[in-house]
Design a protein around this motif. Structure first.
Motif, PDB file in Angstrom:
ATOM      1  N   THR A 275      67.361  53.251 137.266  1.00  0.00           N
ATOM      2  CA  THR A 275      68.456  52.320 137.266  1.00  0.00           C
ATOM      3  C   THR A 275      69.640  52.565 137.191  1.00  0.00           C
TER       4      THR A 275
ATOM      5  N   ASN B 233      66.003  45.040 132.406  1.00  0.00           N
ATOM      6  CA  ASN B 233      66.341  45.157 133.760  1.00  0.00           C
ATOM      7  C   ASN B 233      65.072  46.064 134.272  1.00  0.00           C
TER       8      ASN B 233
ATOM      9  N   SER C 207      62.768  47.336 137.815  1.00  0.00           N
ATOM     10  CA  SER C 207      62.852  47.222 138.994  1.00  0.00           C
ATOM     11  C   SER C 207      61.623  46.168 139.756  1.00  0.00           C
TER      12      SER C 207
END
Length: 312
Positions: free
Chosen positions: A114, A273, A275
């Motif tokens: 990230t 968060n 992917s």
């Protein structure tokens, strides 16, 4: 004697000339790599630009296809000095992999990463050799520095920044660049309160107005997270829903506890968060704990505490 000496001398001269010609004709040795890492181009589509120097506006000297083998001499500030297909130049380090695309190996770059940013109120952030406050400092990162996060555990993040690897404290990282205006830049200050009505329930409305539609009815003693208060209305979250309630029906103590004061629970607001896919919310801080919900990317969550890589 003369007949014997002259041919021998001529052969020696010719041999010397031939040896010198062989040396001059031999290719020059390539620059010896300080790292001597063999890596591979790893692009999802198209090709990778190899540039004259480590800058986005530098001229392109070659285009490298996915899987191209390169020799890495050095890395700095996100750029790698390389040689590929007999040419030298620079490429972005984020498009290089330790294993050839398509091969199954532990060395392959398949780690989910990230992107975060250094977010310190003053000074700079120390990047250390390991996840300990006593570990040696390998770099000093200024506010807003972009870092690639490989993993987070026990309050430390394993990162790459400015071409260097190390560890930084997770509390000084944010998902958006400071000053970008994103709501994810700084944790929102919240307080915990309780519904305190003498009878019935408290209407939670869509907006701070008596005419706003009702989104939920809250019973006495319901715990709510208060984001802000204005003109007699409080913006809150309760039972997983957002809305507004009249501030006069909220108290800092839970009704019936008899306590005169309760220290508001310190919470922070963060965002999921991932992917790809969703994030499992589990009943406890364990991989084997049962899944109670699946959270999509961008979901806002209220964090009460963090320990050993898990957040409540």
């Amino acid at each position: 004697m003369k007949k014997l000496i002259i041919p021998t001398f001529c052969f020696a001269v010719l041999s010397t000339v031939a040896f010198e010609e062989k040396i001059s004709a031999a290719p020059l040795h390539a620059e010896k790599a300080s790292i001597e890492d063999v890596m591979f181009v790893h692009v999802s589509s198209g090709s990778l630009n190899m540039r004259k120097n480590g800058a986005e506006d530098a001229s392109i000297v070659a285009k490298l296809a996915n899987g191209t083998q390169v020799t890495v001499y050095s890395e700095s500030k996100g750029w790698a000095k390389i040689k590929a297909n007999g040419k030298g130049g620079y490429v972005s380090t984020k498009y290089l992999s330790a294993a050839k695309p398509g091969t199954v190996t532990k060395a392959a770059v398949t780690v989910k990463t990230t992107t975060k940013y250094v977010n310190v109120s003053t000074g700079s952030l120390n990047m250390r050799k390991s996840g300990k406050a006593t570990a040696s400092i390998v770099a000093i990162l200024s506010k807003g520095t972009k870092v690639t996060v490989y993993s987070e555990s026990n309050g430390w993040a394993k990162v790459k920044a400015n071409g260097m690897d190390g560890y930084v404290s997770t509390k000084y990282l944010s998902t958006a660049k400071p000053g970008s205006g994103s709501t994810a830049v700084m944790p929102e200050k919240t307080t915990t309160k309780y519904v305190n009505v003498s009878s019935g329930t408290l209407n939670m409305r869509k907006g701070g107005s008596e005419s706003a539609s009702i989104v939920a009815k809250l019973s006495k003693g319901t715990k709510v997270t208060v984001y802000s208060e204005s003109n007699g209305w409080a913006k809150i979250k309760a039972n997983g829903k957002d809305g507004h309630v009249s501030a006069k029906y909220l108290s800092t103590t839970k009704p019936g506890t008899g306590s005169t004061a309760v220290t508001p629970e310190k919470t922070t607001t963060k965002y999921v968060n991932v992917s790809s896919g969703t994030l499992n919310m589990r009943k406890s801080g364990s991989e084997s704990a049962s899944i109670v919900a699946k959270l999509s990317k961008g979901t806002e969550v209220t964090v009460y505490s963090e320990s050993k890589g898990w957040a409540k």
